[in-house]
Design a protein around this motif. Structure first.
Motif, PDB file in Angstrom:
ATOM      1  N   HIS A  56      -5.880  -6.636   1.579  1.00 56.36           N
ATOM      2  CA  HIS A  56      -4.523  -7.009   1.989  1.00 56.36           C
ATOM      3  C   HIS A  56      -3.781  -7.576   0.784  1.00 56.36           C
ATOM      4  N   GLN A  57      -2.672  -6.936   0.427  1.00 56.04           N
ATOM      5  CA  GLN A  57      -1.840  -7.412  -0.683  1.00 56.04           C
ATOM      6  C   GLN A  57      -0.785  -8.357  -0.120  1.00 56.04           C
ATOM      7  N   HIS A  63       3.815 -10.409  -9.233  1.00 55.35           N
ATOM      8  CA  HIS A  63       3.534  -9.078  -9.799  1.00 55.35           C
ATOM      9  C   HIS A  63       2.035  -8.848 -10.014  1.00 55.35           C
ATOM     10  N   LEU A  64       1.262  -9.191  -8.986  1.00 56.28           N
ATOM     11  CA  LEU A  64      -0.181  -8.966  -9.032  1.00 56.28           C
ATOM     12  C   LEU A  64      -0.532  -7.533  -8.662  1.00 56.28           C
ATOM     13  N   ALA A  65       0.415  -6.804  -8.106  1.00 56.79           N
ATOM     14  CA  ALA A  65       0.197  -5.406  -7.733  1.00 56.79           C
ATOM     15  C   ALA A  65       1.542  -4.696  -7.719  1.00 56.79           C
ATOM     16  N   SER A  66       1.509  -3.374  -7.817  1.00 55.03           N
ATOM     17  CA  SER A  66       2.741  -2.581  -7.804  1.00 55.03           C
ATOM     18  C   SER A  66       3.314  -2.512  -6.398  1.00 55.03           C
ATOM     19  N   MET A  67       4.614  -2.249  -6.319  1.00 54.24           N
ATOM     20  CA  MET A  67       5.302  -2.143  -5.038  1.00 54.24           C
ATOM     21  C   MET A  67       5.612  -0.674  -4.751  1.00 54.24           C
ATOM     22  N   PRO A  85       1.015   2.907 -10.254  1.00 50.09           N
ATOM     23  CA  PRO A  85       0.391   1.935  -9.347  1.00 50.09           C
ATOM     24  C   PRO A  85      -0.653   1.085 -10.057  1.00 50.09           C
ATOM     25  N   PHE A  86      -0.715  -0.192  -9.678  1.00 50.55           N
ATOM     26  CA  PHE A  86      -1.734  -1.089 -10.216  1.00 50.55           C
ATOM     27  C   PHE A  86      -1.989  -2.211  -9.226  1.00 50.55           C
ATOM     28  N   SER A  87      -3.153  -2.815  -9.324  1.00 46.69           N
ATOM     29  CA  SER A  87      -3.512  -3.963  -8.500  1.00 46.69           C
ATOM     30  C   SER A  87      -4.595  -4.736  -9.233  1.00 46.69           C
ATOM     31  N   LYS A  88      -4.301  -5.980  -9.571  1.00 48.43           N
ATOM     32  CA  LYS A  88      -5.269  -6.793 -10.295  1.00 48.43           C
ATOM     33  C   LYS A  88      -6.484  -7.125  -9.417  1.00 48.43           C
ATOM     34  N   ALA A  89      -6.243  -7.291  -8.127  1.00 50.71           N
ATOM     35  CA  ALA A  89      -7.354  -7.530  -7.206  1.00 50.71           C
ATOM     36  C   ALA A  89      -8.246  -6.299  -7.119  1.00 50.71           C
ATOM     37  N   GLU A  90      -7.614  -5.140  -6.976  1.00 48.26           N
ATOM     38  CA  GLU A  90      -8.361  -3.887  -6.883  1.00 48.26           C
ATOM     39  C   GLU A  90      -9.148  -3.627  -8.164  1.00 48.26           C
ATOM     40  N   GLN A  91      -8.552  -3.950  -9.289  1.00 47.39           N
ATOM     41  CA  GLN A  91      -9.215  -3.783 -10.586  1.00 47.39           C
ATOM     42  C   GLN A  91     -10.536  -4.560 -10.623  1.00 47.39           C
ATOM     43  N   ARG A 150      -0.329   1.790   4.774  1.00 47.70           N
ATOM     44  CA  ARG A 150       0.822   1.109   4.172  1.00 47.70           C
ATOM     45  C   ARG A 150       0.279  -0.074   3.373  1.00 47.70           C
ATOM     46  N   VAL A 151       0.088   0.153   2.085  1.00 50.46           N
ATOM     47  CA  VAL A 151      -0.690  -0.793   1.274  1.00 50.46           C
ATOM     48  C   VAL A 151       0.007  -2.123   1.032  1.00 50.46           C
TER      49      VAL A 151
END
Length: 244
Positions: A130-131, A140-144, A151-157, A172-173
């Motif tokens: 969940h973002q 800006h921890l993840a792309s919108m 696309p990017f996500s620091k958590a996902e990384q 719907r991310v």
């Protein structure tokens, strides 16, 4: 580096394991962690309710507790954002300014400051991410999804490096869960409906856990899951990244 650990009040009272996991992670990567025992609420609930002018005591206490550190880290995007945007102290304006520039959300600190590429964690479960809105749209921890950007996500990384973890994204991310601070109190019905929508997408994906960087959002989703008697559990990112 000398790092101050800021544990938001609701984590301290309801989810202390998140604070412990954050401490373990920071120490694992060589940080000299300091936990000021006199820290309290950052004042975000009052500011969200339109009473930012009444947060002077919270601000002064925060400055007193977290001055003189290289960085301040918290496992809560919304509380970090509040400090970045609202912390001020008329008696120590420069100290408040310095803190605003040195406070980081946990995943942001791990990826951007410590340059962590792998956490050497193990969590053999199917997990939905969940973002949270504050982290994604303000920190800006993840792309919108509405912006045409890579696309990017620091958590996902970070989660991709966890052994055994199968990360499953909802359709719907970046949709809000409906918590929204005091919104969940003033607009309870709408908040619950939004949360149920979020939960349903994770249920379709048959996940074991829902994770995220804001315990407040996870707490909201957990309440809905419990009322539905769902088998899905919630877990903070820090607890996964610290798992062995």
């Amino acid at each position: 580096m000398k790092v101050g650990l800021f544990v938001p009040c609701y984590i301290d009272q309801f989810y202390p394991s998140v604070g412990i996991a954050t401490l373990q992670l920071l120490e694992k990567f060589g940080c000299d962690v300091h936990y000021p025992p006199d820290q309290t609420c950052c004042g975000q609930p009052m500011a969200n309710s339109g009473f930012a002018s009444l947060t002077h005591g919270c601000n002064q206490n925060f400055v007193k507790n977290f001055s003189g550190l290289d960085y301040i880290v918290a496992p809560s995007g919304s509380c970090v954002l509040h400090i970045k945007e609202h912390l001020h102290d008329d008696r120590n304006p420069e100290a408040a300014k310095e803190i605003r520039s040195r406070i980081f959300e946990l995943t942001e600190f791990l990826t951007d400051i410590l340059k962590v590429e792998t956490v050497e964690a193990r969590f053999p479960h199917r997990v939905g991410l969940h973002q949270s809105c504050h982290g994604q749209r303000m920190l800006h921890l993840a792309s919108m999804s509405e912006r045409v950007l890579p696309p990017f996500s620091k958590a996902e990384q970070l989660l991709k490096g966890v052994k055994g973890l199968e990360l499953v994204k909802p359709a719907r991310v970046d949709e809000c869960c409906g918590f929204g601070g005091t919104f969940c109190v003033t607009e309870e019905a709408v908040s619950v409906a939004m949360g149920e929508d979020r939960v349903s997408e994770h249920e379709v994906n048959n996940v074991d856990y829902i994770t995220g960087g804001d315990t407040s959002c996870l707490m909201h989703l957990e309440g809905i899951l419990r009322r539905k008697k769902s088998c899905i559990k919630i877990i903070h990112l820090a607890e996964i990244l610290a798992a062995q």
